[in-house]
Structures are given as structure tokens and as C-alpha cells.
Design a protein around this motif. Structure first.
Motif, PDB file in Angstrom:
ATOM      1  N   LYS A 171       0.834  -1.212   0.000  1.00  0.00           N
ATOM      2  CA  LYS A 171       0.000   0.000   0.000  1.00  0.00           C
ATOM      3  C   LYS A 171       0.864   1.256   0.000  1.00  0.00           C
ATOM      4  CE  LYS A 171      -4.203   1.929   1.265  1.00  0.00           C
ATOM      5  NZ  LYS A 171      -4.345   3.256   0.939  1.00  0.00           N
ATOM      6  N   GLN A 172       1.937   1.245   0.740  1.00  0.00           N
ATOM      7  CA  GLN A 172       2.833   2.397   0.830  1.00  0.00           C
ATOM      8  C   GLN A 172       3.389   2.776  -0.550  1.00  0.00           C
ATOM      9  OE1 GLN A 172       6.109   1.747   3.480  1.00  0.00           O
ATOM     10  NE2 GLN A 172       6.953   3.780   3.210  1.00  0.00           N
ATOM     11  N   THR A 173       3.740   1.791  -1.347  1.00  0.00           N
ATOM     12  CA  THR A 173       4.269   2.051  -2.690  1.00  0.00           C
ATOM     13  C   THR A 173       3.166   2.566  -3.605  1.00  0.00           C
ATOM     14  OG1 THR A 173       5.895   0.294  -2.365  1.00  0.00           O
ATOM     15  CG2 THR A 173       5.559   1.052  -4.623  1.00  0.00           C
ATOM     16  N   LYS A 174       1.971   2.000  -3.498  1.00  0.00           N
ATOM     17  CA  LYS A 174       0.831   2.493  -4.287  1.00  0.00           C
ATOM     18  C   LYS A 174       0.551   3.956  -3.957  1.00  0.00           C
ATOM     19  CE  LYS A 174      -1.408  -2.015  -4.381  1.00  0.00           C
ATOM     20  NZ  LYS A 174      -2.570  -2.797  -3.928  1.00  0.00           N
ATOM     21  N   GLU A 175       0.595   4.285  -2.673  1.00  0.00           N
ATOM     22  CA  GLU A 175       0.344   5.672  -2.259  1.00  0.00           C
ATOM     23  C   GLU A 175       1.438   6.607  -2.789  1.00  0.00           C
ATOM     24  OE1 GLU A 175      -2.299   6.921  -1.102  1.00  0.00           O
ATOM     25  OE2 GLU A 175      -3.364   5.243  -0.186  1.00  0.00           O
ATOM     26  N   ALA A 176       2.674   6.116  -2.851  1.00  0.00           N
ATOM     27  CA  ALA A 176       3.765   6.931  -3.395  1.00  0.00           C
ATOM     28  C   ALA A 176       3.547   7.189  -4.889  1.00  0.00           C
ATOM     29  CB  ALA A 176       5.104   6.247  -3.154  1.00  0.00           C
ATOM     30  N   LEU A 177       3.011   6.216  -5.610  1.00  0.00           N
ATOM     31  CA  LEU A 177       2.660   6.411  -7.016  1.00  0.00           C
ATOM     32  C   LEU A 177       1.567   7.467  -7.153  1.00  0.00           C
ATOM     33  CD1 LEU A 177       2.503   2.861  -8.643  1.00  0.00           C
ATOM     34  CD2 LEU A 177       3.844   4.794  -9.437  1.00  0.00           C
ATOM     35  N   VAL A 178       0.520   7.318  -6.361  1.00  0.00           N
ATOM     36  CA  VAL A 178      -0.624   8.238  -6.410  1.00  0.00           C
ATOM     37  C   VAL A 178      -0.195   9.667  -6.095  1.00  0.00           C
ATOM     38  CG1 VAL A 178      -2.802   8.822  -5.258  1.00  0.00           C
ATOM     39  CG2 VAL A 178      -2.360   6.459  -5.946  1.00  0.00           C
ATOM     40  N   SER A 179       0.659   9.831  -5.094  1.00  0.00           N
ATOM     41  CA  SER A 179       1.083  11.175  -4.676  1.00  0.00           C
ATOM     42  C   SER A 179       2.106  11.795  -5.622  1.00  0.00           C
ATOM     43  CB  SER A 179       1.680  11.117  -3.264  1.00  0.00           C
ATOM     44  OG  SER A 179       2.943  10.470  -3.296  1.00  0.00           O
ATOM     45  N   GLY A 180       2.684  10.985  -6.507  1.00  0.00           N
ATOM     46  CA  GLY A 180       3.707  11.485  -7.412  1.00  0.00           C
ATOM     47  C   GLY A 180       5.102  11.417  -6.830  1.00  0.00           C
ATOM     48  N   GLU A 181       5.206  10.877  -5.619  1.00  0.00           N
ATOM     49  CA  GLU A 181       6.510  10.721  -4.977  1.00  0.00           C
ATOM     50  C   GLU A 181       7.400   9.769  -5.785  1.00  0.00           C
ATOM     51  OE1 GLU A 181       8.064   8.729  -0.842  1.00  0.00           O
ATOM     52  OE2 GLU A 181       6.157   9.802  -0.793  1.00  0.00           O
TER      53      GLU A 181
END
Length: 93
Positions: A73-83
Motif C-alpha cells: 500500500k505504501q508504494t501504491k500511495e507513493a505512485l498516487v502522490s507522485g513521490e
């Protein structure tokens, strides 16, 4: 030849649903209407939070979708945020 896209939809419980399509806006509209994926039925309001080109064949898009679904989930959220970019995520693994 058509372009395929991978996308994430955020549900009210903050979960991310991953899918593929050739038309992100049409598919998101279908999800909002309760058509299509069982996982999203009755889960409104939905928010389209990320989409990215997934190749020119359904096979390539499906492989990417399975890869994305298995990410933490942490990696998915980093994708979503543009990080992180999709390229960075794929190359890292």
C-alpha cells in the motif's frame, strides 16, 4: 493499435482499486454508476486518483495490473502522490 492504461480508484475506506482500460474516463464513469467491478459496487463516492500508460497490448496491461496489485500500500500511495513514478517502481523490483 490502441493504448492501454492502468489506474487507481480510491474508495471511501481509503482502499485503492487497480484496473486497466483503453478509456480511463469511460471506465471510471462506469464504476461510479455501479457497473463493472464488483469490488466497487455500492462503495461511492469514488475518486480517480492515478492513471498511467500501460502499453499497447492487453497482455502488457494485464501484467502491469497484476504487478501493481501486488505492491505494498505504501508504494501504491507513493505512485498516487507522485513521490514515485511508474518507471521508478518497476525498475526498483
Amino acid at each position: 493499435m490502441c493504448e492501454w492504461y492502468a489506474y487507481f480508484v480510491r474508495m471511501p475506506n481509503n482502499a485503492l482499486y487497480c484496473g486497466i482500460t483503453t478509456d480511463v474516463e469511460r471506465r471510471f464513469s462506469q464504476h461510479c454508476q455501479g457497473k463493472g467491478a464488483k469490488a466497487l459496487k455500492g462503495k461511492s463516492p469514488l475518486t480517480l486518483v492515478w492513471s498511467e500508460n500501460a502499453g499497447t497490448t492487453r497482455s502488457d496491461a494485464t501484467k502491469l495490473e497484476l504487478y501493481l496489485k501486488r505492491l505494498p500500500k505504501q508504494t501504491k500511495e507513493a505512485l498516487v502522490s507522485g513521490e514515485l513514478s511508474l518507471t521508478q517502481v518497476v525498475e526498483a523490483n
